[in-house]
Design a protein around this motif. Structure first.
Motif, PDB file in Angstrom:
ATOM      1  N   TYR A 273       0.868  -1.179   0.000  1.00 31.94           N
ATOM      2  CA  TYR A 273       0.000   0.000   0.000  1.00 31.94           C
ATOM      3  C   TYR A 273       0.901   1.224   0.000  1.00 31.94           C
ATOM      4  O   TYR A 273       1.938   1.225   0.680  1.00 31.94           O
ATOM      5  CB  TYR A 273      -0.879   0.042   1.256  1.00 31.94           C
ATOM      6  CG  TYR A 273      -2.028  -0.917   1.224  1.00 31.94           C
ATOM      7  CD1 TYR A 273      -3.314  -0.483   0.908  1.00 31.94           C
ATOM      8  CD2 TYR A 273      -1.845  -2.264   1.510  1.00 31.94           C
ATOM      9  CE1 TYR A 273      -4.375  -1.369   0.874  1.00 31.94           C
ATOM     10  CE2 TYR A 273      -2.902  -3.163   1.476  1.00 31.94           C
ATOM     11  CZ  TYR A 273      -4.166  -2.703   1.162  1.00 31.94           C
ATOM     12  OH  TYR A 273      -5.209  -3.579   1.125  1.00 31.94           O
TER      13      TYR A 273
ATOM     14  N   ASP B  90       1.065   5.807  -0.333  1.00 31.55           N
ATOM     15  CA  ASP B  90       0.374   7.090  -0.363  1.00 31.55           C
ATOM     16  C   ASP B  90       1.409   8.210  -0.315  1.00 31.55           C
ATOM     17  O   ASP B  90       2.502   8.036   0.217  1.00 31.55           O
ATOM     18  CB  ASP B  90      -0.597   7.226   0.820  1.00 31.55           C
ATOM     19  CG  ASP B  90      -1.642   8.309   0.607  1.00 31.55           C
ATOM     20  OD1 ASP B  90      -1.775   8.810  -0.533  1.00 31.55           O
ATOM     21  OD2 ASP B  90      -2.330   8.667   1.571  1.00 31.55           O
TER      22      ASP B  90
ATOM     23  N   TYR C 215      -1.540  -1.328  -4.002  1.00 31.81           N
ATOM     24  CA  TYR C 215      -2.704  -0.463  -3.825  1.00 31.81           C
ATOM     25  C   TYR C 215      -2.244   0.978  -3.705  1.00 31.81           C
ATOM     26  O   TYR C 215      -1.370   1.297  -2.903  1.00 31.81           O
ATOM     27  CB  TYR C 215      -3.470  -0.851  -2.554  1.00 31.81           C
ATOM     28  CG  TYR C 215      -4.139  -2.194  -2.651  1.00 31.81           C
ATOM     29  CD1 TYR C 215      -5.447  -2.310  -3.127  1.00 31.81           C
ATOM     30  CD2 TYR C 215      -3.467  -3.355  -2.278  1.00 31.81           C
ATOM     31  CE1 TYR C 215      -6.063  -3.549  -3.223  1.00 31.81           C
ATOM     32  CE2 TYR C 215      -4.076  -4.596  -2.371  1.00 31.81           C
ATOM     33  CZ  TYR C 215      -5.376  -4.684  -2.840  1.00 31.81           C
ATOM     34  OH  TYR C 215      -5.979  -5.908  -2.942  1.00 31.81           O
TER      35      TYR C 215
ATOM     36  N   ASP D 234      -3.896   5.208  -3.991  1.00 27.22           N
ATOM     37  CA  ASP D 234      -5.083   6.052  -4.183  1.00 27.22           C
ATOM     38  C   ASP D 234      -4.809   7.113  -5.258  1.00 27.22           C
ATOM     39  O   ASP D 234      -5.576   8.040  -5.436  1.00 27.22           O
ATOM     40  CB  ASP D 234      -5.552   6.673  -2.865  1.00 27.22           C
ATOM     41  CG  ASP D 234      -4.534   7.575  -2.208  1.00 27.22           C
ATOM     42  OD1 ASP D 234      -3.493   7.892  -2.832  1.00 27.22           O
ATOM     43  OD2 ASP D 234      -4.762   7.971  -1.048  1.00 27.22           O
TER      44      ASP D 234
ATOM     45  N   TRP E  48      -6.446   0.457  -7.574  1.00 22.77           N
ATOM     46  CA  TRP E  48      -6.798   1.742  -6.988  1.00 22.77           C
ATOM     47  C   TRP E  48      -7.640   1.523  -5.742  1.00 22.77           C
ATOM     48  O   TRP E  48      -8.535   0.672  -5.725  1.00 22.77           O
ATOM     49  CB  TRP E  48      -7.564   2.589  -8.004  1.00 22.77           C
ATOM     50  CG  TRP E  48      -7.867   3.965  -7.491  1.00 22.77           C
ATOM     51  CD1 TRP E  48      -6.995   5.003  -7.362  1.00 22.77           C
ATOM     52  CD2 TRP E  48      -9.126   4.450  -7.048  1.00 22.77           C
ATOM     53  NE1 TRP E  48      -7.639   6.104  -6.864  1.00 22.77           N
ATOM     54  CE2 TRP E  48      -8.946   5.783  -6.655  1.00 22.77           C
ATOM     55  CE3 TRP E  48     -10.399   3.878  -6.926  1.00 22.77           C
ATOM     56  CZ2 TRP E  48      -9.983   6.573  -6.161  1.00 22.77           C
ATOM     57  CZ3 TRP E  48     -11.432   4.652  -6.441  1.00 22.77           C
ATOM     58  CH2 TRP E  48     -11.219   5.987  -6.071  1.00 22.77           C
ATOM     59  N   VAL E  49      -7.330   2.275  -4.697  1.00 21.48           N
ATOM     60  CA  VAL E  49      -8.137   2.272  -3.477  1.00 21.48           C
ATOM     61  C   VAL E  49      -8.539   3.722  -3.213  1.00 21.48           C
ATOM     62  O   VAL E  49      -7.726   4.638  -3.377  1.00 21.48           O
ATOM     63  CB  VAL E  49      -7.360   1.657  -2.280  1.00 21.48           C
ATOM     64  CG1 VAL E  49      -6.096   2.436  -1.961  1.00 21.48           C
ATOM     65  CG2 VAL E  49      -8.242   1.557  -1.050  1.00 21.48           C
ATOM     66  N   LYS E  50      -9.786   3.925  -2.869  1.00 25.62           N
ATOM     67  CA  LYS E  50     -10.262   5.281  -2.579  1.00 25.62           C
ATOM     68  C   LYS E  50      -9.591   5.775  -1.302  1.00 25.62           C
ATOM     69  O   LYS E  50      -9.630   5.109  -0.275  1.00 25.62           O
ATOM     70  CB  LYS E  50     -11.786   5.270  -2.425  1.00 25.62           C
ATOM     71  CG  LYS E  50     -12.393   6.631  -2.192  1.00 25.62           C
ATOM     72  CD  LYS E  50     -13.911   6.532  -2.217  1.00 25.62           C
ATOM     73  CE  LYS E  50     -14.612   7.801  -1.790  1.00 25.62           C
ATOM     74  NZ  LYS E  50     -14.169   9.014  -2.394  1.00 25.62           N
ATOM     75  N   GLY E  51      -8.956   6.946  -1.406  1.00 22.46           N
ATOM     76  CA  GLY E  51      -8.285   7.521  -0.243  1.00 22.46           C
ATOM     77  C   GLY E  51      -9.275   7.989   0.807  1.00 22.46           C
ATOM     78  O   GLY E  51     -10.418   8.332   0.506  1.00 22.46           O
TER      79      GLY E  51
ATOM     80  N   SER F 276     -11.028   6.504   2.961  1.00 22.71           N
ATOM     81  CA  SER F 276     -12.313   5.799   2.970  1.00 22.71           C
ATOM     82  C   SER F 276     -12.340   4.688   4.021  1.00 22.71           C
ATOM     83  O   SER F 276     -13.217   3.846   4.010  1.00 22.71           O
ATOM     84  CB  SER F 276     -12.587   5.198   1.589  1.00 22.71           C
ATOM     85  OG  SER F 276     -11.589   4.244   1.272  1.00 22.71           O
TER      86      SER F 276
ATOM     87  N   ASN G 183      -4.323   1.917   3.747  1.00 25.75           N
ATOM     88  CA  ASN G 183      -4.263   3.226   3.107  1.00 25.75           C
ATOM     89  C   ASN G 183      -4.208   4.317   4.167  1.00 25.75           C
ATOM     90  O   ASN G 183      -3.470   5.293   4.016  1.00 25.75           O
ATOM     91  CB  ASN G 183      -5.456   3.423   2.166  1.00 25.75           C
ATOM     92  CG  ASN G 183      -5.426   4.779   1.494  1.00 25.75           C
ATOM     93  OD1 ASN G 183      -6.147   5.693   1.886  1.00 25.75           O
ATOM     94  ND2 ASN G 183      -4.570   4.927   0.490  1.00 25.75           N
TER      95      ASN G 183
END
Length: 154
Positions: free
Chosen positions: A9, A11, A69, A71, A122-125, A127, A132
């Motif tokens: 993951y 970010d 993963y 975002d 893709w993972v929604k940030g 959320s 994440n």
């Protein structure tokens, strides 16, 4: 022998764009977890998203099957929509014939993606996804730290 299966993951965060920034990454392998982060004095959000992935993949010592993963649609789409292939074919120009931003970092991706089998997801940030959120905390804390380094191209 098959490759190790790793979940990553990532970010990035920027306090101002450009501004102070940081990235966070979490690598998961069986019961093992490793967290990575670094802050930068002046950078952009996209560069931090990219640096998170580069740092995580660089950490892997042997070829791996990676589920990654992010975002960041920018990072994911560069590979899933083959933007990077088109940029290379077009001499690092966009479809609009403008120079590709962050070319220095895209060039760092290429050998990593030749070494590892990476599936971008893709993972929604923001959320509630556990990892994440951890990456977001790592990135924001890195951007706020006193241990900031220079981002060469910014």
């Amino acid at each position: 022998m098959s490759n190790k299966k790793i979940t990553i993951y990532t970010d990035g965060s920027c306090l101002g764009n450009p501004g102070r920034g940081g990235y966070g990454a979490v690598l998961l392998f069986n019961e093992h977890t490793k967290e990575l982060s670094q802050g930068y004095k002046r950078t952009t959000n996209n560069r931090m998203e990219m640096r998170a992935v580069i740092a995580a993949l660089t950490e892997l010592q042997e070829p791996c099957d990676v589920t990654l993963y992010t975002d960041s649609q920018y990072v994911k789409n560069a590979f899933t929509k083959k933007w990077i292939d088109n940029w290379q074919k077009n001499g690092w120009k966009t479809a609009a014939k403008k120079p590709v931003k962050n070319k220095d970092l895209w060039l760092q991706f290429i050998p990593l993606l030749e070494k590892h089998n990476v599936e971008f997801r893709w993972v929604k940030g923001h959320s509630g996804d556990k990892y994440n959120e951890i990456c977001d905390d790592l990135a924001r804390n890195a951007a706020s730290s006193s241990e900031l380094i220079d981002d060469e191209e910014i």
